[in-house]
Design a protein around this motif. Structure first.
Motif, PDB file in Angstrom:
ATOM      1  N   ARG A 251       0.832  -1.200   0.000  1.00 56.17           N
ATOM      2  CA  ARG A 251       0.000   0.000   0.000  1.00 56.17           C
ATOM      3  C   ARG A 251       0.867   1.252   0.000  1.00 56.17           C
ATOM      4  NH1 ARG A 251      -3.829  -0.523   4.808  1.00 56.17           N
ATOM      5  NH2 ARG A 251      -4.825   1.278   3.906  1.00 56.17           N
ATOM      6  N   LEU A 252       1.978   1.233   0.739  1.00 61.43           N
ATOM      7  CA  LEU A 252       2.890   2.376   0.720  1.00 61.43           C
ATOM      8  C   LEU A 252       3.525   2.542  -0.652  1.00 61.43           C
ATOM      9  CD1 LEU A 252       4.643   2.203   4.203  1.00 61.43           C
ATOM     10  CD2 LEU A 252       3.254   4.080   3.327  1.00 61.43           C
ATOM     11  N   ASP A 253       3.892   1.435  -1.299  1.00 58.28           N
ATOM     12  CA  ASP A 253       4.454   1.504  -2.659  1.00 58.28           C
ATOM     13  C   ASP A 253       3.436   2.103  -3.619  1.00 58.28           C
ATOM     14  OD1 ASP A 253       6.839   0.409  -1.796  1.00 58.28           O
ATOM     15  OD2 ASP A 253       6.365  -1.616  -2.517  1.00 58.28           O
ATOM     16  N   ASN A 254       2.181   1.657  -3.518  1.00 56.15           N
ATOM     17  CA  ASN A 254       1.124   2.190  -4.373  1.00 56.15           C
ATOM     18  C   ASN A 254       0.925   3.678  -4.100  1.00 56.15           C
ATOM     19  OD1 ASN A 254      -1.183   1.958  -6.231  1.00 56.15           O
ATOM     20  ND2 ASN A 254      -2.401   2.331  -4.397  1.00 56.15           N
ATOM     21  N   LEU A 255       0.952   4.051  -2.839  1.00 55.27           N
ATOM     22  CA  LEU A 255       0.797   5.460  -2.476  1.00 55.27           C
ATOM     23  C   LEU A 255       1.927   6.305  -3.044  1.00 55.27           C
ATOM     24  CD1 LEU A 255      -0.913   7.470  -0.915  1.00 55.27           C
ATOM     25  CD2 LEU A 255       0.368   6.855   1.136  1.00 55.27           C
ATOM     26  N   ALA A 256       3.146   5.806  -2.979  1.00 53.21           N
ATOM     27  CA  ALA A 256       4.292   6.538  -3.536  1.00 53.21           C
ATOM     28  C   ALA A 256       4.119   6.743  -5.038  1.00 53.21           C
ATOM     29  CB  ALA A 256       5.585   5.785  -3.249  1.00 53.21           C
ATOM     30  N   ARG A 257       3.644   5.726  -5.738  1.00 50.37           N
ATOM     31  CA  ARG A 257       3.414   5.855  -7.184  1.00 50.37           C
ATOM     32  C   ARG A 257       2.347   6.912  -7.472  1.00 50.37           C
ATOM     33  NH1 ARG A 257       4.376   0.387  -6.886  1.00 50.37           N
ATOM     34  NH2 ARG A 257       2.181  -0.144  -6.646  1.00 50.37           N
ATOM     35  N   ARG A 258       1.281   6.920  -6.666  1.00 48.06           N
ATOM     36  CA  ARG A 258       0.215   7.896  -6.883  1.00 48.06           C
ATOM     37  C   ARG A 258       0.695   9.316  -6.607  1.00 48.06           C
ATOM     38  NH1 ARG A 258      -5.462   6.375  -4.540  1.00 48.06           N
ATOM     39  NH2 ARG A 258      -6.027   7.983  -6.037  1.00 48.06           N
ATOM     40  N   ILE A 259       1.510   9.496  -5.575  1.00 52.39           N
ATOM     41  CA  ILE A 259       2.051  10.828  -5.278  1.00 52.39           C
ATOM     42  C   ILE A 259       2.952  11.284  -6.417  1.00 52.39           C
ATOM     43  CG2 ILE A 259       3.589  12.118  -3.744  1.00 52.39           C
ATOM     44  CD1 ILE A 259       2.456  10.348  -1.439  1.00 52.39           C
ATOM     45  N   ASP A 260       3.775  10.381  -6.939  1.00 50.86           N
ATOM     46  CA  ASP A 260       4.650  10.728  -8.065  1.00 50.86           C
ATOM     47  C   ASP A 260       3.839  11.159  -9.286  1.00 50.86           C
ATOM     48  OD1 ASP A 260       6.961  10.254  -6.629  1.00 50.86           O
ATOM     49  OD2 ASP A 260       7.252   8.236  -7.440  1.00 50.86           O
ATOM     50  N   ALA A 261       2.617  10.628  -9.412  1.00 47.13           N
ATOM     51  CA  ALA A 261       1.777  10.943 -10.575  1.00 47.13           C
ATOM     52  C   ALA A 261       1.065  12.290 -10.449  1.00 47.13           C
ATOM     53  CB  ALA A 261       0.746   9.832 -10.789  1.00 47.13           C
ATOM     54  N   VAL A 262       1.064  12.891  -9.265  1.00 40.54           N
ATOM     55  CA  VAL A 262       0.433  14.204  -9.099  1.00 40.54           C
ATOM     56  C   VAL A 262       1.216  15.203  -9.950  1.00 40.54           C
ATOM     57  CG1 VAL A 262      -0.040  16.082  -7.485  1.00 40.54           C
ATOM     58  CG2 VAL A 262      -0.420  13.714  -6.773  1.00 40.54           C
ATOM     59  N   PRO A 263       0.528  15.976 -10.787  1.00 42.01           N
ATOM     60  CA  PRO A 263       1.238  16.932 -11.645  1.00 42.01           C
ATOM     61  C   PRO A 263       2.122  17.882 -10.844  1.00 42.01           C
ATOM     62  CG  PRO A 263      -1.079  16.787 -12.259  1.00 42.01           C
ATOM     63  CD  PRO A 263      -0.921  16.014 -10.983  1.00 42.01           C
ATOM     64  N   ASP A 264       3.311  18.126 -11.353  1.00 41.97           N
ATOM     65  CA  ASP A 264       4.253  19.018 -10.680  1.00 41.97           C
ATOM     66  C   ASP A 264       3.704  20.429 -10.543  1.00 41.97           C
ATOM     67  OD1 ASP A 264       6.113  17.011 -10.280  1.00 41.97           O
ATOM     68  OD2 ASP A 264       7.192  17.451 -12.137  1.00 41.97           O
ATOM     69  N   SER A 265       2.751  20.795 -11.387  1.00 46.58           N
ATOM     70  CA  SER A 265       2.164  22.131 -11.303  1.00 46.58           C
ATOM     71  C   SER A 265       1.328  22.298 -10.034  1.00 46.58           C
ATOM     72  CB  SER A 265       1.299  22.409 -12.529  1.00 46.58           C
ATOM     73  OG  SER A 265       0.223  21.485 -12.593  1.00 46.58           O
ATOM     74  N   LEU A 266       0.966  21.195  -9.398  1.00 49.54           N
ATOM     75  CA  LEU A 266       0.201  21.245  -8.157  1.00 49.54           C
ATOM     76  C   LEU A 266       1.158  21.135  -6.965  1.00 49.54           C
ATOM     77  CD1 LEU A 266      -2.721  18.872  -9.201  1.00 49.54           C
ATOM     78  CD2 LEU A 266      -2.718  21.353  -9.189  1.00 49.54           C
ATOM     79  N   THR A 267       2.091  22.055  -6.906  1.00 47.42           N
ATOM     80  CA  THR A 267       3.166  21.953  -5.925  1.00 47.42           C
ATOM     81  C   THR A 267       2.665  21.931  -4.485  1.00 47.42           C
ATOM     82  OG1 THR A 267       3.458  24.345  -6.018  1.00 47.42           O
ATOM     83  CG2 THR A 267       4.892  23.021  -7.418  1.00 47.42           C
ATOM     84  N   GLY A 268       1.683  22.727  -4.157  1.00 46.20           N
ATOM     85  CA  GLY A 268       1.160  22.755  -2.794  1.00 46.20           C
ATOM     86  C   GLY A 268       0.553  21.427  -2.405  1.00 46.20           C
ATOM     87  N   VAL A 269      -0.248  20.874  -3.292  1.00 46.97           N
ATOM     88  CA  VAL A 269      -0.887  19.582  -3.038  1.00 46.97           C
ATOM     89  C   VAL A 269       0.168  18.493  -2.926  1.00 46.97           C
ATOM     90  CG1 VAL A 269      -2.397  17.821  -4.046  1.00 46.97           C
ATOM     91  CG2 VAL A 269      -3.037  20.229  -4.181  1.00 46.97           C
ATOM     92  N   LYS A 270       1.070  18.452  -3.877  1.00 44.87           N
ATOM     93  CA  LYS A 270       2.080  17.407  -3.903  1.00 44.87           C
ATOM     94  C   LYS A 270       2.969  17.448  -2.659  1.00 44.87           C
ATOM     95  CE  LYS A 270       4.957  14.969  -7.173  1.00 44.87           C
ATOM     96  NZ  LYS A 270       5.158  14.778  -8.600  1.00 44.87           N
ATOM     97  N   SER A 271       3.374  18.633  -2.229  1.00 43.71           N
ATOM     98  CA  SER A 271       4.260  18.726  -1.073  1.00 43.71           C
ATOM     99  C   SER A 271       3.572  18.261   0.205  1.00 43.71           C
ATOM    100  CB  SER A 271       4.810  20.138  -0.914  1.00 43.71           C
ATOM    101  OG  SER A 271       3.781  21.046  -0.620  1.00 43.71           O
ATOM    102  N   ILE A 272       2.274  18.526   0.336  1.00 45.67           N
ATOM    103  CA  ILE A 272       1.534  18.044   1.509  1.00 45.67           C
ATOM    104  C   ILE A 272       1.501  16.521   1.499  1.00 45.67           C
ATOM    105  CG2 ILE A 272      -0.757  17.905   2.558  1.00 45.67           C
ATOM    106  CD1 ILE A 272      -1.099  20.874   1.647  1.00 45.67           C
ATOM    107  N   TYR A 273       1.177  15.937   0.362  1.00 48.83           N
ATOM    108  CA  TYR A 273       1.140  14.472   0.280  1.00 48.83           C
ATOM    109  C   TYR A 273       2.510  13.875   0.577  1.00 48.83           C
ATOM    110  CZ  TYR A 273      -3.537  14.614  -1.768  1.00 48.83           C
ATOM    111  OH  TYR A 273      -4.864  14.801  -1.994  1.00 48.83           O
ATOM    112  N   GLN A 274       3.563  14.490   0.046  1.00 49.76           N
ATOM    113  CA  GLN A 274       4.909  13.974   0.279  1.00 49.76           C
ATOM    114  C   GLN A 274       5.277  14.049   1.759  1.00 49.76           C
ATOM    115  OE1 GLN A 274       6.839  16.483  -2.614  1.00 49.76           O
ATOM    116  NE2 GLN A 274       7.079  14.805  -4.060  1.00 49.76           N
ATOM    117  N   ALA A 275       4.895  15.119   2.418  1.00 48.05           N
ATOM    118  CA  ALA A 275       5.206  15.260   3.840  1.00 48.05           C
ATOM    119  C   ALA A 275       4.494  14.195   4.665  1.00 48.05           C
ATOM    120  CB  ALA A 275       4.806  16.657   4.322  1.00 48.05           C
ATOM    121  N   ILE A 276       3.224  13.976   4.386  1.00 50.90           N
ATOM    122  CA  ILE A 276       2.479  12.963   5.137  1.00 50.90           C
ATOM    123  C   ILE A 276       3.002  11.572   4.817  1.00 50.90           C
ATOM    124  CG2 ILE A 276       0.214  11.946   5.544  1.00 50.90           C
ATOM    125  CD1 ILE A 276      -0.956  14.762   5.097  1.00 50.90           C
ATOM    126  N   PHE A 277       3.348  11.330   3.557  1.00 49.25           N
ATOM    127  CA  PHE A 277       3.919  10.039   3.187  1.00 49.25           C
ATOM    128  C   PHE A 277       5.213   9.782   3.956  1.00 49.25           C
ATOM    129  CE2 PHE A 277       6.861   7.445   0.755  1.00 49.25           C
ATOM    130  CZ  PHE A 277       6.121   6.297   0.587  1.00 49.25           C
TER     131      PHE A 277
END
Length: 70
Positions: free
Chosen positions: A6-32
């Motif tokens: 599940r963590l591997d799947n979550l990491a793949r999904r976070i990587d797929a978040v568009p880089d233009s959504l920097t605020g969203v992506k950084s929050i997900y990365q921090a929680i991950f």
């Protein structure tokens, strides 16, 4: 699904978040990072479930054409 898978799947999904959504992506990365390092007050399972729900919502918004959801 095992927690590691599940963590591997979550990491793949976070990587797929568009880089233009920097605020969203950084929050997900921090929680991950908290979930994968076991240095958080919540259980990894609770964090993974919450993150997947957030990513599901993001997927729905992007599919609906809401564009940049920072």
């Amino acid at each position: 699904m095992a927690a590691d898978a599940r963590l591997d799947n979550l990491a793949r999904r976070i990587d797929a978040v568009p880089d233009s959504l920097t605020g969203v992506k950084s929050i997900y990365q921090a929680i991950f990072t908290l979930a994968s390092n076991n240095s958080r007050p919540a259980t990894a399972d609770e964090i993974i479930v919450a993150m997947n729900r957030g990513l599901d919502e993001l997927d729905e918004r992007l599919a609906a054409g809401e564009g940049n959801t920072q």
